[in-house]
Design a protein around this motif. Structure first.
Motif, PDB file in Angstrom:
ATOM      1  N   ARG A  11       0.887  -1.306   0.008  1.00 18.24           N
ATOM      2  CA  ARG A  11      -0.006  -0.003  -0.179  1.00 18.24           C
ATOM      3  C   ARG A  11       0.851   1.240  -0.080  1.00 18.24           C
ATOM      4  O   ARG A  11       0.630   2.103  -0.657  1.00 18.24           O
ATOM      5  N   ALA A  47       2.238   1.570  -3.233  1.00 13.46           N
ATOM      6  CA  ALA A  47       1.446   2.252  -4.387  1.00 13.46           C
ATOM      7  C   ALA A  47       1.133   3.565  -4.104  1.00 13.46           C
ATOM      8  O   ALA A  47       0.961   4.599  -5.157  1.00 13.46           O
ATOM      9  N   GLU A  48       1.184   3.959  -2.745  1.00 10.12           N
ATOM     10  CA  GLU A  48       0.967   5.496  -2.555  1.00 10.12           C
ATOM     11  C   GLU A  48       2.142   6.414  -3.048  1.00 10.12           C
ATOM     12  O   GLU A  48       2.059   7.451  -3.619  1.00 10.12           O
ATOM     13  N   ALA A  74       4.042   5.352  -5.509  1.00 12.85           N
ATOM     14  CA  ALA A  74       4.076   5.399  -6.967  1.00 12.85           C
ATOM     15  C   ALA A  74       3.043   6.537  -7.463  1.00 12.85           C
ATOM     16  O   ALA A  74       3.353   7.197  -8.467  1.00 12.85           O
ATOM     17  N   THR A  75       1.951   6.672  -6.507  1.00 11.52           N
ATOM     18  CA  THR A  75       1.086   7.573  -7.281  1.00 11.52           C
ATOM     19  C   THR A  75       1.488   8.945  -6.826  1.00 11.52           C
ATOM     20  O   THR A  75       1.233   9.877  -7.780  1.00 11.52           O
ATOM     21  N   ALA A  76       2.244   9.333  -5.755  1.00  6.24           N
ATOM     22  CA  ALA A  76       2.761  10.568  -5.349  1.00  6.24           C
ATOM     23  C   ALA A  76       3.954  10.768  -6.497  1.00  6.24           C
ATOM     24  O   ALA A  76       3.862  12.190  -6.956  1.00  6.24           O
ATOM     25  N   GLN A  77       4.615  10.000  -7.136  1.00  8.91           N
ATOM     26  CA  GLN A  77       5.573   9.971  -7.714  1.00  8.91           C
ATOM     27  C   GLN A  77       5.120  10.463  -9.109  1.00  8.91           C
ATOM     28  O   GLN A  77       5.679  11.476  -9.872  1.00  8.91           O
ATOM     29  N   ALA A  78       3.981   9.768  -9.550  1.00  6.91           N
ATOM     30  CA  ALA A  78       3.520  10.161 -10.853  1.00  6.91           C
ATOM     31  C   ALA A  78       2.910  11.476 -10.838  1.00  6.91           C
ATOM     32  O   ALA A  78       2.982  12.246 -12.005  1.00  6.91           O
ATOM     33  N   GLU A  79       2.132  11.670  -9.909  1.00  8.99           N
ATOM     34  CA  GLU A  79       1.541  13.346  -9.541  1.00  8.99           C
ATOM     35  C   GLU A  79       2.741  14.279  -9.832  1.00  8.99           C
ATOM     36  O   GLU A  79       2.770  15.404 -10.345  1.00  8.99           O
ATOM     37  N   THR A 139       5.807  13.838 -11.048  1.00 11.61           N
ATOM     38  CA  THR A 139       6.206  14.047 -12.464  1.00 11.61           C
ATOM     39  C   THR A 139       4.944  14.799 -13.354  1.00 11.61           C
ATOM     40  O   THR A 139       5.713  15.420 -14.070  1.00 11.61           O
TER      41      THR A 139
END
Length: 223
Positions: free
Chosen positions: A10, A13-14, A16-21, A23
């Protein structure tokens, strides 16, 4: 507290989401910076163009100022030339008028004395008459002739003023009947009618001499 594998996944995943945002935000920032940079370049170019345009306008203003000075000088010179030409033409007109006008004054109206360019001064006032003619005796009459190259409305007023002031400057003629003649090289039909309505004689050029131009039943005004 024990961290399970689910917690790890989890958190990953969080992250990864933060990194995507992050980026995506970084890309938006980069794009915005590029747009700002492009706008700055365009502004800089616009400023250069504006500066160039201002320089051109300033140069044009200088050239216009110089041209205006030249034009003013030319207009002054032209004014002097026109003024001199007008004076010469006026003198020519008066000279042209005198012989033929003298014939009219003597033969048509019975005048004994015909004097061109009469000037009088009294109590600081001045009166100028192009041609003054008079006779004593039974006729006891005087005529004032004003000669114009191009007759205008104000010439009627001028002639009437001379007629009205005449006796003040020439009291020796105070008992004479007084008439006015406006002689012109160029005269419109409308102005001719106005002159006649004022009771003034009209004389015009015909075959290089002045002739009276009045109707058969013309009633002249006595001043």
């Amino acid at each position: 507290m024990t961290t399970t594998s689910e917690d790890v996944w989890r958190i990953l995943a969080e992250l990864a989401t933060a990194q995507a945002e992050l980026t995506a935000a970084q890309k938006e920032t980069d794009l915005l910076l590029k747009e700002v940079s492009q706008q700055q370049k365009e502004n800089a170019q616009q400023l250069k163009e504006t500066d160039l345009l201002l320089k051109e306008v300033s140069q044009q203003q200088k050239e216009n100022a110089q041209q205006q000075k030249k034009t003013d000088k030319q207009l002054k010179e032209l004014g002097k030339q026109i003024g001199g030409l007008g004076a010469k033409f006026g003198s020519f007109t008066e000279g042209l008028a005198l012989p033929s006008m003298e014939t009219i004054l003597r033969q048509r109206f019975g005048m004994e004395v015909v004097s061109p360019s009469v000037r009088a001064s009294k109590e600081g006032q001045h009166l100028e008459i192009d041609v003054l003619a008079y006779t004593n005796g039974e006729l006891n009459t005087a005529y004032i002739v004003e000669v114009k190259s191009h007759a205008r409305q104000e010439d009627i007023t001028q002639l009437k003023s001379i007629l009205q002031r005449f006796r003040r400057f020439f009291p020796e003629h105070k008992d004479k009947k007084l008439y006015g003649i406006l002689a012109a090289v160029d005269l419109s039909p409308e102005l001719r009618e106005k002159i006649l309505q004022e009771g003034l004689y009209v004389a015009r050029i015909h075959d290089q001499v002045f002739e009276l131009d009045i109707p058969d039943n013309f009633p002249p005004q006595t001043y």
